[in-house]
Design an enzyme around this catalytic site. Structure first.
Site: not given
Length: 267
Positions: A45-46, A126, A154, A168-170, A189
């Site tokens: 993906d990168g 992304n 953060d 986003n999912k993380s 955070a």
């Protein structure tokens, strides 16, 4: 057919790129590094993000195809041992002009970055993030020119639907189908106590809505646009909205979005 190949640079990806060139030459495809019709991304993906930003000024005229050689290829339809099949289908389109490829379009994120030194506009495939370099980010967030909240934490992540499966999912954001033209705001955070309050949940904004972020002055900040990192110390604001442009993927065989999600995260 005019095409171009970008590979990740590792040995396998480089070998596959050379193999693709050889097969393409047999089909009389033409390498075009300036205005290709199809861009082949070989890697992960990168690599696709790199391909997207390489040709970002030609997005309306290009379709992308991903070949997966890494651990997670969310944008990739093809495996390393399927190049001959891919070329065959591409060649069929080229010779017969029947256009068997289905063009799938995904929404993009448009950013306008206002700095004391000037204003620039960018698009992201992304996500965009804004973080403090040495400490907490403090920023006012407006939605549709109305004050919404004062953020402390953060950082902030604003993602596209296709990017909703990435950073986003993380952060606890929702995965959004790319047929939904929207952007998602997720907190990184955030500080929530008796003194400071933020929404504490991801927000989904539809097309024609806009988010404006105004950081407190004199903060050294870090902006990321996909894989691009931009240190900034004179930022005034960032405006985020769904772009009028979309990225096009050439699908030579079906690969539904939820199948991609299942393959990436559940298998």
């Amino acid at each position: 057919m005019r095409y171009y190949v970008l590979d990740r640079g590792d040995q396998l990806s480089a070998e596959l790129a050379e193999q693709f060139h050889q097969l393409a030459a047999q089909r009389h495809f033409v390498i075009d590094a300036v205005s290709p019709e199809i861009v082949i991304s070989i890697g992960g993906d990168g690599t696709m993000l790199h391909a997207f930003h390489t040709f970002v000024n030609h997005i309306p005229n290009i379709a992308f195809v991903g070949v997966h050689t890494g651990h997670l290829g969310f944008y990739s339809d093809w495996k390393s041992d399927e190049l001959a099949q891919l070329i065959e289908l591409m060649s069929h389109d080229f010779i017969s002009a029947e256009n068997t490829a289905r063009i799938v379009k995904y929404p993009l994120l448009e950013l306008t970055i206002h700095k004391k030194s000037g204003t620039t506009t960018h698009v992201a495939l992304n996500e965009f993030t804004l973080k403090g370099v040495y400490g907490t980010l403090v920023a006012q967030i407006d939605i549709n020119q109305a004050s919404f909240e004062m953020f402390r934490g953060d950082g902030i992540c604003v993602s596209t639907p296709s990017g909703s499966t990435a950073y986003n999912k993380s952060l606890g954001g929702a995965m959004v189908h790319p047929s939904i033209e929207a952007i998602q705001i997720a907190e990184i955070a955030s500080i929530n106590n008796r003194v400071y309050r933020t929404m504490g949940a991801p927000l989904l904004l539809p097309k024609h809505h806009e988010c404006n972020i105004y950081p407190n002055q004199d903060q050294r900040l870090l902006i990321t646009i996909d894989h691009i990192v931009l240190p900034v110390d004179d930022l005034i604001s960032v405006s985020c909205k769904v772009s009028e442009q979309k990225i096009s993927f050439a699908r030579y065989r079906p690969y539904p979005f939820w199948d991609r999600v299942k393959s990436a995260f559940l298998r």
